[in-house]
Enzyme design. Sequence first.
Site, PDB file in Angstrom:
ATOM      1  CB  SER A 242       0.872  -4.738   4.648  1.00 62.14           C
ATOM      2  OG  SER A 242       0.564  -5.129   3.312  1.00 62.14           O
ATOM      3  CE  LYS A 243      -5.110  -3.644   9.290  1.00 63.94           C
ATOM      4  NZ  LYS A 243      -6.124  -2.640   9.645  1.00 63.94           N
ATOM      5  NE  ARG A 244       0.926  -5.475  -0.631  1.00 63.30           N
ATOM      6  CZ  ARG A 244       1.752  -4.722   0.065  1.00 63.30           C
ATOM      7  NH1 ARG A 244       1.289  -3.847   0.932  1.00 63.30           N
ATOM      8  NH2 ARG A 244       3.068  -4.813  -0.098  1.00 63.30           N
TER       9      ARG A 244
END
Length: 467
Positions: A242-244
């Site tokens: 994911s973006k994290r």
Amino acid sequence: MTTDQIVTRFAPSPTGYLHIGGARTALFNWLFARGRGGKFLLRIEDTDRARSTPEATAAILRGMAWLGLDHDGEVVSQFDRAGRHAEVAHEMLAAGHAYKCFATQDEIQAFREHAKAEGKSTLYQSPWRDADPSNHPNTPYVIRLKAPREGVTVIKDAVQGDVTIRNDQLDDMICLRSDGTPTYMLAVVVDDHDMGVTHAIRGDDHLNNAARQQLVYQAMGWDVPVWAHIPLIHGPDGKKLSKRHGALGVEEYQAMGYPARAMRNYLARLGWSHGDDEFFTDAQALEWFDLKGIGKSPARFDFKKLDNLSGQHLSAMDDAEVMAELESFLAATAQNPLQSQQRGLLLDAMYVLKTGAKTLPQLLEKASFAMTSRPIIADEKAAAALDEVSRGILKELTPQLQNASWERDTLEGILNGLAEAHGTKFGKLAAPLRAALAGRAVTPSVFDMMLVLGRDESIARLEDASA
């Protein structure tokens, strides 16, 4: 399934950028088809008109082009084939493999609430499944697939092995909505069949869909493709990417300066292996890639491994290839294009620039001495090395260089002799020389810079710094 030619496809939804997971799926399909003389097709699954955008489609095509994943034939739009999808739904209806369902949303919701209250399955069982057509009302209806209620459906998967799903866990899925538009689940099957797809290589988040889609193949009497559901990509922490975890879009990796061939190598290794091989060429990947080498567990994205492979590829590429990658990178990141003089100096310097650089920005940083022009403005750290004593030594140096043969051994002899004359080691001279030649404290070797810049430019820079 037997066929003379393998046909694979990549079928993204144009709702955003080309995700790194999608790029890997495309790569696996491309490698499998191209390595066997087959066809690799591209279909844009744009039936969700609310979320599909031309901009997203363009981003997907750009990402594919950068990765070098060429496809055969025209790009297929799933939305444009809605009429064909509806035609198949009506064929199944006529053959008794599907039925008209007139249930309203309120009736379906009431069924599910009642089933839940009684602790039963909430899979909707339509009362219209076996209804006499003479009792059909003149109201809107959907067309549902008549799924088997007993027994099992077996997905023969080239990656996951045989996956068995109880038929009482499958609902009578909607194939055609009440407004006459097809559902994604039907459209995928019709498109894959009509495009001649022999191997459906896709993420394992589609594994549950395969059981329902296989029923459509069987209802139509069509050959079922070879299923190959590949595990998703996770971050270093083992959770879904994911973006994290960092960049998700392929174009972000292009902007970070990874060569396309390094991305292909890394993505190929992300969930697939050929023995212990980590670094390999496109030709080797095309020769080696097979479905047996795909693991069943999620792969973990690792930037350190990507950096390492990227550095290896930069070192292995010939100078012209690196130059082409550099120019594409500058264009993609809206930076100024190279001037002809810069290009010439970069090519001359490439033998030293490629070593140790893991990305194109790192390579450009090393090349800053060749990219800049006089007067050289030293940064703060480099400027500190140009004190009065150092400038005096540089003034002594320039006359000695005027008529020297411009070769490494000669230059090393002159500079080491100058250091010895001042009772010091060459290392003490290196900092002011770097400052004079590049304006930086960290650069390639002084000798490499002088050889690349040539006599006149090197002496001019030294004279500027010693003035």
